[in-house]
Design an enzyme around this catalytic site. Structure first.
Site, PDB file in Angstrom:
ATOM      1  N   GLU A  63       0.816  -1.205   0.000  1.00 53.97           N
ATOM      2  CA  GLU A  63       0.000   0.000   0.000  1.00 53.97           C
ATOM      3  C   GLU A  63       0.863   1.274   0.000  1.00 53.97           C
ATOM      4  O   GLU A  63       1.760   1.428   0.834  1.00 53.97           O
ATOM      5  CB  GLU A  63      -0.918  -0.018   1.235  1.00 53.97           C
ATOM      6  CG  GLU A  63      -1.775   1.220   1.420  1.00 53.97           C
ATOM      7  CD  GLU A  63      -2.657   1.515   0.235  1.00 53.97           C
ATOM      8  OE1 GLU A  63      -3.298   0.592  -0.280  1.00 53.97           O
ATOM      9  OE2 GLU A  63      -2.725   2.692  -0.175  1.00 53.97           O
TER      10      GLU A  63
ATOM     11  N   THR B 221      -5.803   1.727  -5.349  1.00 57.49           N
ATOM     12  CA  THR B 221      -5.392   0.319  -5.261  1.00 57.49           C
ATOM     13  C   THR B 221      -6.098  -0.522  -6.319  1.00 57.49           C
ATOM     14  O   THR B 221      -5.487  -1.362  -6.979  1.00 57.49           O
ATOM     15  CB  THR B 221      -5.730  -0.287  -3.892  1.00 57.49           C
ATOM     16  OG1 THR B 221      -5.237   0.561  -2.881  1.00 57.49           O
ATOM     17  CG2 THR B 221      -5.114  -1.663  -3.734  1.00 57.49           C
TER      18      THR B 221
ATOM     19  N   HIS C  75      -1.266   3.376   4.816  1.00 56.16           N
ATOM     20  CA  HIS C  75      -2.314   4.101   4.088  1.00 56.16           C
ATOM     21  C   HIS C  75      -2.536   5.449   4.746  1.00 56.16           C
ATOM     22  O   HIS C  75      -2.428   5.571   5.959  1.00 56.16           O
ATOM     23  CB  HIS C  75      -3.626   3.290   4.122  1.00 56.16           C
ATOM     24  CG  HIS C  75      -4.651   3.788   3.150  1.00 56.16           C
ATOM     25  ND1 HIS C  75      -5.351   4.953   3.336  1.00 56.16           N
ATOM     26  CD2 HIS C  75      -5.078   3.280   1.963  1.00 56.16           C
ATOM     27  CE1 HIS C  75      -6.172   5.131   2.317  1.00 56.16           C
ATOM     28  NE2 HIS C  75      -6.020   4.133   1.470  1.00 56.16           N
TER      29      HIS C  75
ATOM     30  N   ASP D 123       1.477  -0.027  -4.950  1.00 58.54           N
ATOM     31  CA  ASP D 123       0.245   0.113  -5.742  1.00 58.54           C
ATOM     32  C   ASP D 123       0.096   1.484  -6.392  1.00 58.54           C
ATOM     33  O   ASP D 123      -0.350   1.606  -7.524  1.00 58.54           O
ATOM     34  CB  ASP D 123      -1.010  -0.277  -4.938  1.00 58.54           C
ATOM     35  CG  ASP D 123      -1.242   0.573  -3.701  1.00 58.54           C
ATOM     36  OD1 ASP D 123      -0.361   1.371  -3.330  1.00 58.54           O
ATOM     37  OD2 ASP D 123      -2.325   0.436  -3.091  1.00 58.54           O
ATOM     38  N   HIS D 124       0.500   2.542  -5.691  1.00 57.58           N
ATOM     39  CA  HIS D 124       0.352   3.909  -6.223  1.00 57.58           C
ATOM     40  C   HIS D 124       1.068   4.856  -5.270  1.00 57.58           C
ATOM     41  O   HIS D 124       1.565   4.430  -4.235  1.00 57.58           O
ATOM     42  CB  HIS D 124      -1.125   4.294  -6.347  1.00 57.58           C
ATOM     43  CG  HIS D 124      -1.911   4.026  -5.103  1.00 57.58           C
ATOM     44  ND1 HIS D 124      -1.811   4.815  -3.976  1.00 57.58           N
ATOM     45  CD2 HIS D 124      -2.762   3.024  -4.757  1.00 57.58           C
ATOM     46  CE1 HIS D 124      -2.574   4.330  -3.028  1.00 57.58           C
ATOM     47  NE2 HIS D 124      -3.165   3.220  -3.461  1.00 57.58           N
TER      48      HIS D 124
HETATM   49  C1  GP9 Z   1      -8.635  -0.579   0.821  1.00 60.09           C
HETATM   50  C2  GP9 Z   1      -7.276  -0.527   0.273  1.00 60.09           C
HETATM   51  C3  GP9 Z   1      -6.782   0.857   0.151  1.00 60.09           C
HETATM   52  O1  GP9 Z   1      -9.236  -1.793   0.733  1.00 60.09           O
HETATM   53  O2  GP9 Z   1      -7.230  -1.176  -0.941  1.00 60.09           O
HETATM   54  O3  GP9 Z   1      -7.416   1.516  -0.842  1.00 60.09           O
HETATM   55  P1  GP9 Z   1      -6.840   2.798  -1.577  1.00 60.09           P
HETATM   56  O4  GP9 Z   1      -7.431   3.978  -0.880  1.00 60.09           O
HETATM   57  O5  GP9 Z   1      -5.360   2.798  -1.496  1.00 60.09           O
HETATM   58  O6  GP9 Z   1      -7.323   2.625  -2.959  1.00 60.09           O
HETATM   59 MN    MN Z   2      -3.764   1.721  -2.100  1.00 57.70          MN
END
Ligand code: GP9
Ligand code: MN
Length: 627
Positions: free
Chosen positions: A251, A293, A408, A467-468
């Protein structure tokens, strides 16, 4: 009585107040950048033009109704603006219709949302309070009642709006074609007209599926075969044959923390060591947009671009696709996703079926309590711990994707769990970020130990990717402080979109750090080729990264792109290595190519074109079989 002092009709006073507020929000919250005097003028005119067009509409009602509707417009307009403010604080972006339909996600945001609401935000409703107060004090006599007056008011409002649009097109030709550039749109036509435009776009995309036919797929296939697909056999072709694939989606993990320190301490010591014993792509970019994500998941499983607005996971979850889990199920693999969050978040429960996953271990599969919860949910350490038993129960070979959560936004971690200092800057977000990034690094370390203990490690290939981005442009000042730069330029901003991509093959010895430019789009062909699976379907946009015959060309969703030599963003071409601006001619030919690629991918999603392609492909396949 207000009208003792002025004969101005009330709707105009209200429009003026509302316009001032909107302008303030543009300047001081959205911090829309101004590059020349014309932009300054447009930014000043557009709140006025927009406010007048909406507020003037009330003149077509009776005077007493005019007051009532004026109040309502002020309130609704302010709420819309405020929702954008909240969204902007988190994503440095503006709302789109598809994002609104994702409001089922909002309930899960919890503490994130609270962080985004400030007490001072009440000031954003001052104009509404004044408008309510004044509306009780105005005289009905001065409200437009004659047709002539109404017409005049309307003509003025429309003229203002047309003037605004003409100026905007002068300043930004093709403004309405470059739909992904929401900041330009808001800067030029204002946030409310932008929303109207967005509604129109939304309807158009809905119509596209109905009107689509199969002919376009061939054109896309020709393009990808010519420009993207490698003709070489990968150096690692088949290395993962019959082995398990363990994906870890880290994340918000960006590359700038890798091999970097804070107050003399490594931020990600485990990953730094792992990299020495893995293939590590140091110029690897995320290619996500509003779907965060979920977009990264969409990209890595399909090698298609995410959409410029909304999340494909929501908007097109019923499309026919050709995703990795589905492909590999024909080759004896079982597949599962592990993610200890609500299963409806990002519409995952529906979309994972579409992608062809056999199993989804969501929040309900985990024991989540106060002790093991951090921020958004189950801590990464507890998450991996509790996942091992499910992983062991999977039939081999398996394809398992783990999605971490602790790193996150707002990156909050209890003090006793912090093993690295916070950074010291004006951005609480960036300050916190190091502590949660370190936490995820430790969690992955423990996971590796558990994999070894449980015997899963040696038969698996472990792939870790970010992921980003986690730190948005909003925190550029603090980021420049951390990186020791004077400022974060548009070039730096794109370089900050790099996320780690690590391929760890136990027992393998040729590991190295690879500098070639690459992106999430490339993961599907790379992994499939490692698994020894030939991909018959040519309608995707990735290259096998362990081949060398295709010139790297990474397109980001906003039309920016990166090649070995150049980096293009915001109408500027840079030398990728030096970061210096170079003449636009160097990038020009590729600007259209990048757009073409995005358009092709969009046409596949909007038109649900793979339903034609897969049907045709299956027909060919059946014919071959029956021969
Ligand atoms: C939530 C996780 C985080 O299930 O995938 O989401 P994001 O805000 O990074 O898209
Ligand atoms: Mn994410």
């Amino acid at each position: 009585m207000l009208h003792k002092y002025t004969k101005t009709p009330f709707y105009a006073i209200a429009a003026f107040l509302f316009a001032i507020k909107t302008y303030m929000v543009y300047r001081f919250i959205f911090e829309l950048s101004i590059e020349n005097p014309l932009q300054e003028i447009i930014l000043l005119i557009n709140p006025i033009a927009t406010a007048f067009i909406f507020f003037t509409a009330v003149v077509w009602f009776k005077p007493e109704k005019q007051l009532k509707y004026t109040r309502r417009i002020a309130l609704i307009g302010s709420l819309i603006l405020y929702f954008n403010v909240i969204y902007f604080r988190s994503f440095s972006d503006f709302l789109t219709i598809p994002v609104l339909f994702q409001s089922s996600n909002a309930g899960d945001l919890g503490s994130s949302i609270l962080q985004l609401v400030h007490t001072a935000d009440l000031l954003l409703f001052i104009d509404v309070a004044i408008i309510y107060y004044l509306s009780k004090k105005v005289s009905l006599d001065v409200q437009p009642s004659l047709k002539k007056m109404k017409l005049r008011a309307t003509v003025i409002a429309v003229a203002l709006l047309v003037g605004n649009v003409v100026l905007a097109e002068m300043e930004r030709p093709m403004l309405f074609v470059r739909t992904f550039d929401r900041e330009y749109l808001v800067k030029n036509i204002g946030v409310f007209n932008y929303h109207i435009y967005d509604v129109a776009l939304h309807s158009k995309s809905k119509a596209q599926r109905v009107l689509a036919d199969g002919s376009e797929v061939k054109e896309v296939e020709e393009y990808t075969n010519k420009n993207i697909k490698s003709d070489q056999h990968s150096k690692l072709q088949g290395i993962a044959k019959d082995k398990n694939i363990i994906y870890i989606s880290a994340e918000s993990l960006q590359s700038f923390v890798i091999n970097n320190k804070l107050n003399g301490k490594e931020v990600t010591p485990f990953l730094n060591d792992l990299i020495d014993d893995s293939y590590y792509f140091e110029n690897f970019y995320h290619q996500t947009e509003q779907g965060k994500t979920s977009d990264s998941e969409f990209v890595i499983e399909n090698s298609l671009y995410p959409l410029s607005r909304g999340a494909v996971f929501f908007t097109h979850s019923q499309n026919e696709l050709n995703a990795v889990p589905e492909i590999i199920s024909d080759h004896g693999y079982t597949s599962a996703v592990f993610h200890a969050n609500n299963k409806s978040f990002w519409n995952r429960s529906v979309m994972y079926d579409t992608l062809g996953y056999d199993e989804f271990y969501s929040e309900t599969a985990y024991n989540v309590n106060d002790e093991n919860t951090i921020g958004w949910g189950l801590s990464d350490k507890a998450f991996f711990d509790q996942s091992i038993k499910y992983l062991k129960s999977m039939e081999e070979p398996y394809y398992a994707k783990f999605i971490t959560l602790t790193n996150h936004f707002p990156f909050e971690l209890p003090e006793d769990k912090q093993n690295i200092d916070k950074f010291d800057s004006n951005s609480k977000t960036l300050n916190n970020y190091f502590t949660t990034a370190r936490y995820t690094d430790e969690a992955i370390k423990q996971f590796f130990q558990k994999l070894k203990e449980s015997g899963e490690y040696k038969d698996s290939i472990i792939i870790i990717y970010g992921d980003h981005y986690g730190i948005s442009e909003y925190h550029n000042k603090a980021m420049s402080q951390y990186l020791g730069k004077e400022e974060i330029t548009p070039f730096d901003h794109i370089q900050l979109q790099r996320v780690p991509f690590i391929v760890h093959i136990p027992g393998h010895e040729n590991d190295r750090t690879i500098s070639k430019v690459s992106g999430q789009m490339d993961m599907k062909p790379t992994v499939l080729s490692m698994m020894g699976i030939e991909t018959e379907n040519g309608v995707d946009f990735g290259t096998d990264l362990f081949t060398d015959d295709v010139d790297p060309f990474v397109v980001l969703r906003d039309g920016s792109f990166i090649t070995q030599d150049y980096l293009y963003t915001r109408d500027t071409c840079y030398n990728r290595k030096s970061g210096k601006e170079v003449p636009m001619e160097k990038c020009k030919p590729l600007v259209a190519k990048a757009q073409q690629e995005l358009d092709y991918s969009d046409s596949i999603i909007y038109g649900d074109l793979l339903r034609f392609y897969n049907a045709e492909y299956n027909e060919v396949e059946t014919e071959v079989k029956s021969n």
